[in-house]
Design a protein around this motif. Structure first.
Motif, PDB file in Angstrom:
ATOM      1  N   ASP A 186       0.875  -1.312   0.094  1.00  0.00           N
ATOM      2  CA  ASP A 186      -0.241   0.035   0.037  1.00  0.00           C
ATOM      3  C   ASP A 186       0.961   1.363  -0.056  1.00  0.00           C
ATOM      4  OD1 ASP A 186      -2.495  -1.043  -0.050  1.00  0.00           O
ATOM      5  OD2 ASP A 186      -2.422  -1.668   2.072  1.00  0.00           O
ATOM      6  N   ARG A 187       2.000   1.045   0.642  1.00  0.00           N
ATOM      7  CA  ARG A 187       2.995   2.354   0.672  1.00  0.00           C
ATOM      8  C   ARG A 187       3.644   2.443  -0.984  1.00  0.00           C
ATOM      9  NH1 ARG A 187       7.212   3.340   4.998  1.00  0.00           N
ATOM     10  NH2 ARG A 187       7.384   5.333   3.724  1.00  0.00           N
ATOM     11  N   LEU A 188       3.831   1.327  -1.376  1.00  0.00           N
ATOM     12  CA  LEU A 188       4.351   1.357  -2.881  1.00  0.00           C
ATOM     13  C   LEU A 188       3.200   2.179  -3.775  1.00  0.00           C
ATOM     14  CD1 LEU A 188       6.257   0.697  -4.983  1.00  0.00           C
ATOM     15  CD2 LEU A 188       5.170  -1.570  -5.157  1.00  0.00           C
ATOM     16  N   ARG A 189       1.796   1.703  -3.506  1.00  0.00           N
ATOM     17  CA  ARG A 189       0.766   2.206  -4.264  1.00  0.00           C
ATOM     18  C   ARG A 189       0.832   3.872  -3.998  1.00  0.00           C
ATOM     19  NH1 ARG A 189      -2.294  -2.356  -2.836  1.00  0.00           N
ATOM     20  NH2 ARG A 189      -2.779  -3.378  -4.618  1.00  0.00           N
ATOM     21  N   GLU A 190       1.134   4.479  -2.804  1.00  0.00           N
ATOM     22  CA  GLU A 190       1.095   5.648  -2.399  1.00  0.00           C
ATOM     23  C   GLU A 190       2.269   6.454  -3.021  1.00  0.00           C
ATOM     24  OE1 GLU A 190       1.948   8.540   1.496  1.00  0.00           O
ATOM     25  OE2 GLU A 190       1.429   6.334   1.632  1.00  0.00           O
ATOM     26  N   HIS A 191       3.393   6.166  -3.254  1.00  0.00           N
ATOM     27  CA  HIS A 191       4.471   6.621  -3.839  1.00  0.00           C
ATOM     28  C   HIS A 191       4.415   6.525  -5.217  1.00  0.00           C
ATOM     29  CE1 HIS A 191       6.706   7.297  -0.064  1.00  0.00           C
ATOM     30  NE2 HIS A 191       6.638   6.007   0.048  1.00  0.00           N
ATOM     31  N   MET A 192       3.742   5.527  -5.816  1.00  0.00           N
ATOM     32  CA  MET A 192       3.612   5.329  -7.280  1.00  0.00           C
ATOM     33  C   MET A 192       2.464   6.317  -7.804  1.00  0.00           C
ATOM     34  SD  MET A 192       3.813   1.210  -7.987  1.00  0.00           S
ATOM     35  CE  MET A 192       3.690   1.330  -9.742  1.00  0.00           C
ATOM     36  N   ASP A 312      -0.230   1.544 -13.058  1.00  0.00           N
ATOM     37  CA  ASP A 312      -1.670   0.945 -12.812  1.00  0.00           C
ATOM     38  C   ASP A 312      -1.586   0.677 -11.244  1.00  0.00           C
ATOM     39  OD1 ASP A 312      -3.937  -0.486 -12.205  1.00  0.00           O
ATOM     40  OD2 ASP A 312      -3.790  -1.987 -14.034  1.00  0.00           O
ATOM     41  N   LEU A 313      -2.135   1.230 -10.344  1.00  0.00           N
ATOM     42  CA  LEU A 313      -2.014   1.036  -8.756  1.00  0.00           C
ATOM     43  C   LEU A 313      -2.931  -0.280  -8.397  1.00  0.00           C
ATOM     44  CD1 LEU A 313      -2.333   4.741  -7.416  1.00  0.00           C
ATOM     45  CD2 LEU A 313      -0.242   3.640  -8.347  1.00  0.00           C
ATOM     46  N   ALA A 314      -3.735  -0.672  -9.612  1.00  0.00           N
ATOM     47  CA  ALA A 314      -4.432  -2.155  -9.019  1.00  0.00           C
ATOM     48  C   ALA A 314      -3.309  -3.337  -9.104  1.00  0.00           C
ATOM     49  CB  ALA A 314      -5.529  -2.215  -9.961  1.00  0.00           C
ATOM     50  N   ARG A 315      -1.903  -2.910  -9.912  1.00  0.00           N
ATOM     51  CA  ARG A 315      -1.177  -3.883 -10.066  1.00  0.00           C
ATOM     52  C   ARG A 315       0.181  -3.476  -9.804  1.00  0.00           C
ATOM     53  NH1 ARG A 315      -0.411  -3.767 -15.710  1.00  0.00           N
ATOM     54  NH2 ARG A 315       0.674  -5.462 -15.851  1.00  0.00           N
ATOM     55  N   ILE A 317       3.527  -3.729  -8.766  1.00  0.00           N
ATOM     56  CA  ILE A 317       4.615  -4.456  -8.880  1.00  0.00           C
ATOM     57  C   ILE A 317       4.700  -4.612 -10.460  1.00  0.00           C
ATOM     58  CG2 ILE A 317       6.353  -6.294  -8.727  1.00  0.00           C
ATOM     59  CD1 ILE A 317       5.099  -6.486  -5.620  1.00  0.00           C
ATOM     60  N   GLU A 318       3.658  -5.310 -10.874  1.00  0.00           N
ATOM     61  CA  GLU A 318       3.607  -5.653 -12.489  1.00  0.00           C
ATOM     62  C   GLU A 318       3.775  -4.099 -13.386  1.00  0.00           C
ATOM     63  OE1 GLU A 318       1.846  -6.551 -10.345  1.00  0.00           O
ATOM     64  OE2 GLU A 318       1.324  -8.696 -10.424  1.00  0.00           O
ATOM     65  N   SER A 319       2.957  -3.065 -12.851  1.00  0.00           N
ATOM     66  CA  SER A 319       3.026  -1.871 -13.644  1.00  0.00           C
ATOM     67  C   SER A 319       4.388  -1.092 -13.262  1.00  0.00           C
ATOM     68  CB  SER A 319       2.032  -0.997 -13.005  1.00  0.00           C
ATOM     69  OG  SER A 319       1.673   0.034 -13.945  1.00  0.00           O
ATOM     70  N   LEU A 320       5.075  -1.218 -12.148  1.00  0.00           N
ATOM     71  CA  LEU A 320       6.163  -0.617 -12.038  1.00  0.00           C
ATOM     72  C   LEU A 320       7.171  -1.185 -12.770  1.00  0.00           C
ATOM     73  CD1 LEU A 320       8.209   1.171 -10.416  1.00  0.00           C
ATOM     74  CD2 LEU A 320       8.492  -0.640  -8.707  1.00  0.00           C
ATOM     75  N   ALA A 321       7.248  -2.674 -12.915  1.00  0.00           N
ATOM     76  CA  ALA A 321       8.251  -3.249 -13.862  1.00  0.00           C
ATOM     77  C   ALA A 321       7.977  -2.621 -15.265  1.00  0.00           C
ATOM     78  CB  ALA A 321       8.082  -4.552 -13.952  1.00  0.00           C
ATOM     79  N   GLU A 322       6.803  -2.500 -15.916  1.00  0.00           N
ATOM     80  CA  GLU A 322       6.432  -1.815 -17.097  1.00  0.00           C
ATOM     81  C   GLU A 322       7.114  -0.244 -17.215  1.00  0.00           C
ATOM     82  OE1 GLU A 322       2.647  -1.034 -19.980  1.00  0.00           O
ATOM     83  OE2 GLU A 322       2.202  -1.797 -18.271  1.00  0.00           O
ATOM     84  N   GLY A 323       6.851   0.474 -16.177  1.00  0.00           N
ATOM     85  CA  GLY A 323       7.389   1.940 -16.220  1.00  0.00           C
ATOM     86  C   GLY A 323       8.714   2.004 -16.109  1.00  0.00           C
ATOM     87  N   VAL A 324       9.458   1.089 -15.649  1.00  0.00           N
ATOM     88  CA  VAL A 324      10.753   1.259 -15.589  1.00  0.00           C
ATOM     89  C   VAL A 324      11.387   0.689 -16.738  1.00  0.00           C
ATOM     90  CG1 VAL A 324      13.096   0.176 -14.276  1.00  0.00           C
ATOM     91  CG2 VAL A 324      11.105   0.890 -13.004  1.00  0.00           C
ATOM     92  N   LEU A 325      10.771  -0.467 -17.443  1.00  0.00           N
ATOM     93  CA  LEU A 325      11.064  -0.922 -18.716  1.00  0.00           C
ATOM     94  C   LEU A 325      11.216   0.169 -19.732  1.00  0.00           C
ATOM     95  CD1 LEU A 325      12.303  -2.977 -20.703  1.00  0.00           C
ATOM     96  CD2 LEU A 325       9.550  -3.836 -20.804  1.00  0.00           C
TER      97      LEU A 325
END
Length: 425
Positions: A186-192, A312-315, A317-325
């Motif tokens: 949830d903290r990850l979602r907040e920062h994202m 996409d805050l619903a997913r 880790i998956e979305s973070l990977a996409e954004g970083v890529l």
């Protein structure tokens, strides 16, 4: 006051950021050392690491005209003059126990790098030897060739994204061990979420600079905005800053308010600024009415923020990977496959000329710029200038030589404009 607050607030945030690092150093807290191309601040903030950008620390020594002291100390310690000036300045900071013109830099608890720059990997090894810390290198699959990156939604892109995602999960486990804190999604979602606001704002600001006159100078003002985009990524302060920045730049665009100088020439900048004489370097162009309306630097050093990518805050880790890529891959493309990007900048911003600025310290940024210049000339009839100096080392910066080249460039622009006017008369 609406106009001018961005630079003032940016300077304030930077002071507060270094004050926070100084406090962390005094408390003995270990920091996360990261780089501008793929910092993963959104994730690292979940574990309450103070965030240190050694690149930003180093350039600040140059802006404050003391970089030569740090470079000399690192070279006396045994580092070659040919090594990246950023690296050597940081080595001297470490040798001085974190002493820096802006405060004190805490020691690292871990370092996170990407393969966007080969120097990142070797730089991390220095901290590994000095402090015995873990260094995590995120391997980002690059573009296969210019314009041939797998598109989001394709099978190849999904394979690349999953490859990055698995590495992020490994990094999460490492952060848990180093910090002693459990991962909180949830903290990850907040920062994202804060990063989403910042990225959307940065993309809008870059688009607003298509206005005539330009609402900000990409070389001087843009460097301030870029610093905030990196240092405050994933924070409420960073999100609020870029929300306010969009408001200011939109107001300027709506009321045809440009930079403090009278805009006569619209320019594109390729490379990294000359920080040892940063103010004067900018003046060499602004004295002629030259305004940089865009730069490759605002792309490859923005951590992907310029793309306006929305997580996409619903997913998460998956979305973070996409954004970083997407972000790191675009950063590499902005350095290695520049011609299509420069054509887009020239056409979209009605540019009169392009300034190429290779630097001694950074071969990653500078290698191939002469070839890029030739390739650009083959597809766009736009004058260009090729000047060399450095981002850190004043020993290889000749203001007089640069001034002669820059003056001749503007004289050529003026003659070209005069000839065009005469031809249509």
């Amino acid at each position: 006051m609406l106009v001018g607050r961005a630079n003032e607030n940016g300077a304030r945030l930077f002071r507060e950021w270094f004050q926070g690092l100084t406090a962390a150093a005094a408390e003995g807290r270990g920091a996360a050392y990261v780089f501008v191309m793929g910092s993963l601040c959104e994730l690292l903030r979940v574990f309450d690491f103070p965030i240190v950008f050694p690149e930003i620390n180093s350039l600040q020594t140059a802006v404050r005209r003391v970089a030569h002291e740090y470079l000399n100390e690192a070279e006396s310690y045994g580092f070659s003059p040919d090594i990246c000036g950023y690296v050597k300045a940081d080595v001297a900071v470490q040798l001085r126990g974190g002493a820096h013109p802006m405060g004190r830099i805490p020691k690292p608890a871990l370092a996170v790098a990407t393969n966007a720059c080969n120097t990142y990997v070797k730089w991390g090894e220095i901290w590994e030897r000095m402090y015995g810390i873990p260094v995590f290198t995120l391997d980002i699959p690059g573009s296969r060739a210019a314009g041939l990156s797998p598109a989001p939604g394709s099978d190849d892109f999904e394979l690349d994204r999953r490859y990055v995602e698995e590495q992020l999960r490994e990094l999460i486990a490492l952060c848990e061990r180093v910090s002693g804190k459990r991962f909180d999604i949830d903290r990850l979602r907040e920062h994202m979420g804060h990063a989403n606001t910042l990225s959307a704002g940065w993309q809008q600001v870059l688009q607003l600079n298509r206005s005539q006159p330009a609402v900000f100078n990409a070389l001087s003002d843009g460097t301030v905005f870029l610093g905030v985009a990196n240092g405050f990524r994933g924070t409420a302060e960073g999100a609020a800053y870029f929300t306010d920045l969009v408001e200011e730049m939109r107001h300027k665009a709506d009321h045809a308010i440009g930079t403090p100088i009278e805009e006569k020439w619209r320019l594109i900048f390729v490379g990294v600024p000359c920080y040892p004489i940063f103010r004067r370097f900018s003046e060499l162009f602004s004295d002629w009415g030259g305004v940089f309306v865009h730069s490759t630097y605002l792309r490859f050093a923005s951590g992907g923020a310029h793309l306006g990518f929305e997580y996409d805050l619903a997913r998460p880790i998956e979305s973070l990977a996409e954004g970083v890529l997407l972000g790191v891959r675009d950063a590499m493309d902005s350095m290695f496959f520049q011609t299509p990007l420069l054509v887009e900048m020239i056409d979209g911003h009605a540019a009169d000329g392009v300034v190429f600025h290779p630097i001694k310290s950074c071969r990653t940024v500078s290698t191939g710029l002469a070839d890029t210049r030739r390739a650009l000339m083959a597809v766009r009839d736009v004058p260009s200038l090729f000047i060399e100096s450095d981002l850190m080392d004043r020993r290889v910066v000749s203001e007089a030589q640069m001034k002669n080249r820059i003056d001749a460039f503007f004289e050529g622009l003026a003659a070209r404009r005069h000839q065009a006017a005469a031809a249509t008369a």
